[in-house]
Design a protein around this motif. Structure first.
Motif, mmCIF file in Angstrom:
data_model
loop_
_atom_site.group_PDB
_atom_site.id
_atom_site.type_symbol
_atom_site.label_atom_id
_atom_site.label_comp_id
_atom_site.label_asym_id
_atom_site.label_seq_id
_atom_site.Cartn_x
_atom_site.Cartn_y
_atom_site.Cartn_z
ATOM 1 N N GLU A 33 -23.025 -15.045 -17.887
ATOM 2 C CA GLU A 33 -24.315 -15.683 -18.162
ATOM 3 C C GLU A 33 -24.571 -16.869 -17.253
ATOM 4 N N HIS A 34 -23.523 -17.590 -16.899
ATOM 5 C CA HIS A 34 -23.712 -18.763 -16.043
ATOM 6 C C HIS A 34 -24.157 -18.388 -14.629
ATOM 7 N N ARG A 43 -30.091 -16.510 -13.866
ATOM 8 C CA ARG A 43 -31.131 -17.500 -14.153
ATOM 9 C C ARG A 43 -32.491 -16.858 -13.880
ATOM 10 N N ARG A 44 -33.520 -17.424 -14.470
ATOM 11 C CA ARG A 44 -34.889 -16.939 -14.273
ATOM 12 C C ARG A 44 -35.224 -16.969 -12.780
ATOM 13 N N GLY A 45 -35.838 -15.885 -12.288
ATOM 14 C CA GLY A 45 -36.262 -15.804 -10.900
ATOM 15 C C GLY A 45 -35.253 -15.153 -9.972
ATOM 16 N N CYS A 87 -36.588 -14.107 -17.872
ATOM 17 C CA CYS A 87 -36.373 -14.918 -19.075
ATOM 18 C C CYS A 87 -35.418 -16.069 -18.757
ATOM 19 N N GLU A 88 -35.399 -17.050 -19.627
ATOM 20 C CA GLU A 88 -34.566 -18.237 -19.427
ATOM 21 C C GLU A 88 -33.113 -18.012 -19.836
ATOM 22 N N GLU A 89 -32.909 -17.116 -20.815
ATOM 23 C CA GLU A 89 -31.547 -16.855 -21.285
ATOM 24 C C GLU A 89 -31.474 -15.450 -21.877
ATOM 25 N N LYS A 118 -30.962 -12.400 -24.497
ATOM 26 C CA LYS A 118 -31.339 -12.180 -25.896
ATOM 27 C C LYS A 118 -30.073 -12.177 -26.746
ATOM 28 N N TRP A 166 -30.670 -9.294 -20.632
ATOM 29 C CA TRP A 166 -31.613 -10.161 -19.933
ATOM 30 C C TRP A 166 -32.886 -9.373 -19.661
#
Length: 136
Positions: free
Chosen positions: A83-84, A87-89, A112-114, A116, A121
């Protein structure tokens, strides 16, 4: 490792003026493709719809991700949470999809920002984005 894909855009969405063999940037702020740089593949003059090849290089290092050759390219497996790294974009290549395997190896942009609750994602396919832009 390098992967590439070719998408179509309106000439007005690219800078500088697109000609075969030059590098251009997508300059449509309303598009998730905004900022991507690629090489014009279309030939001829007065091009209104342009084919642009985008390449993505991945530097594979030891770490939380295992990569090995697979039947349709590379298979990527996370040893721990990745996850780290997302990131969005960010432009990503889809893999490991079971309900829609035809989308594996397609390019998408994280929207998305994070993740679900189920760890997935939300992404938008770049190819469908370029087709939407072409239809405008």
């Amino acid at each position: 490792v390098e992967f590439s894909t070719t998408l179509r855009f309106q000439a007005l969405q690219l800078e500088p003026n697109p000609r075969h063999g030059i590098e251009v940037t997508v300059v449509d702020r309303n598009s998730p493709c905004h900022g991507l740089r690629g090489m014009v593949q279309s030939r001829g003059q007065n091009i209104s719809s342009v084919s642009v090849e985008f390449c993505k290089r991945f530097h594979l290092q030891q770490g939380p991700v295992q990569v090995r050759p697979g039947k349709k390219g590379l298979e990527v497996a996370a040893q721990n949470s990745v996850e780290h790294l997302l990131r969005r974009g960010l432009v990503v290549m889809l893999h490991g999809l079971k309900s829609k395997p035809e989308l594996n190896a397609e390019w998408a942009r994280v929207v998305c920002e994070e993740a679900k609750e189920d760890g997935r994602w939300e992404v938008e396919l770049l190819e469908s984005l370029s087709q939407k832009q072409e239809a405008r």
